[in-house]
Design an enzyme around this catalytic site. Structure first.
Site, short mmCIF file in Angstrom:
data_model
loop_
_atom_site.label_atom_id
_atom_site.label_comp_id
_atom_site.label_asym_id
_atom_site.label_seq_id
_atom_site.Cartn_x
_atom_site.Cartn_y
_atom_site.Cartn_z
N HIS A 219 -10.20 1.28 1.62
CA HIS A 219 -9.73 2.61 2.07
C HIS A 219 -10.91 3.56 2.28
O HIS A 219 -10.86 4.41 3.17
CB HIS A 219 -8.78 3.23 1.04
CG HIS A 219 -7.36 2.76 1.16
ND1 HIS A 219 -6.64 2.87 2.33
CD2 HIS A 219 -6.54 2.19 0.25
CE1 HIS A 219 -5.43 2.39 2.13
NE2 HIS A 219 -5.34 1.96 0.87
N CYS B 22 0.85 -1.18 0.00
CA CYS B 22 0.00 0.00 0.00
C CYS B 22 0.89 1.23 0.00
O CYS B 22 1.90 1.26 0.72
CB CYS B 22 -0.89 -0.03 1.24
SG CYS B 22 -2.00 1.38 1.39
N HIS C 253 -9.25 -3.59 -2.39
CA HIS C 253 -8.26 -2.89 -1.57
C HIS C 253 -8.60 -1.39 -1.50
O HIS C 253 -8.59 -0.80 -0.42
CB HIS C 253 -6.86 -3.10 -2.18
CG HIS C 253 -5.75 -2.39 -1.48
ND1 HIS C 253 -4.76 -3.06 -0.80
CD2 HIS C 253 -5.47 -1.07 -1.35
CE1 HIS C 253 -3.92 -2.16 -0.28
NE2 HIS C 253 -4.32 -0.96 -0.62
N GLU C 254 -8.93 -0.80 -2.66
CA GLU C 254 -9.22 0.64 -2.69
C GLU C 254 -10.55 0.96 -2.01
O GLU C 254 -10.66 1.96 -1.30
CB GLU C 254 -9.19 1.17 -4.12
CG GLU C 254 -7.85 1.04 -4.82
CD GLU C 254 -6.67 1.52 -4.01
OE1 GLU C 254 -6.78 2.53 -3.29
OE2 GLU C 254 -5.60 0.87 -4.08
#
EC number: 3.5.1.88
Length: 187
Positions: A161, A114, A157-158
């Protein structure tokens, strides 16, 4: 132009917040932010520009990583096919939402990294192998996409966030390389 100095690192409170949805029509600032995020990813994958600008390579970036708590992600996933070097996924998504996912799980064999984490974190990050999601483009048009394997993992993954979740939250603390049967390991 976004550089590594603009990216906040783990421990920053914005990375643990749930980001706000963006409103439509988009403001020029939100459109410009999306363009700059995508430009950062493209530059980070260009060996000459990355070295010149001291960028770490990235395939995805979320607005919260820039200390902007909005539901905006940019993706620039390179192709592994030498015959077709065009990126397999290169876009900005506003208010992305996963509608459905496969029963089968997958993870990257090398683990995940990351841009907001400056250390190696060993372990498998198990995610869904396939997802269907909706999002809005910069013109406010609703889009629907089905993604699998690497692209699906990058998008998850994004989106994490946007929900205040870091990739290492998914790693089994007691046994970082433990996998249930049937998990697809993507090399």
């Amino acid at each position: 132009m976004i550089t590594m100095e603009d990216i906040i690192r783990e421990g920053h409170p914005t990375l643990r917040k749930v980001a706000e949805e963006v409103q439509f029509p988009l403001s020029q600032a939100d459109i410009d932010l999306g363009h700059e995020m995508l430009e950062f990813l493209q530059n980070s994958q260009d060996p000459v520009k990355a070295e010149e600008l001291h960028l770490r390579g990235g395939v995805g970036l979320a607005a919260p990583q820039l200390d902007i708590s909005k539901r905006i992600i940019a993706l620039h996933v390179p192709s592994n096919d030498p015959e077709n070097p065009e990126p397999t996924l290169s876009t900005v998504m506003y208010n992305p939402k996963i509608l459905s996912h496969s029963v089968q799980d997958a993870c990257l064999g090398e683990g995940e990294g990351c841009l907001s984490v400056d250390r190696e974190v060993p372990g498998y990050v198990v995610r869904h192998a396939r997802i269907t999601l909706t999002y809005y483009d910069e013109n406010g048009k609703k889009q629907k996409k089905r993604l699998k394997n690497y692209e699906a993992i990058v998008v998850q993954h994004e989106i994490d966030h946007l929900n205040g979740v870091m990739f290492y939250d998914h790693i089994n603390e007691g046994n970082p390389f433990a996998l249930k049967e049937g998990v697809l390991v993507i090399e």
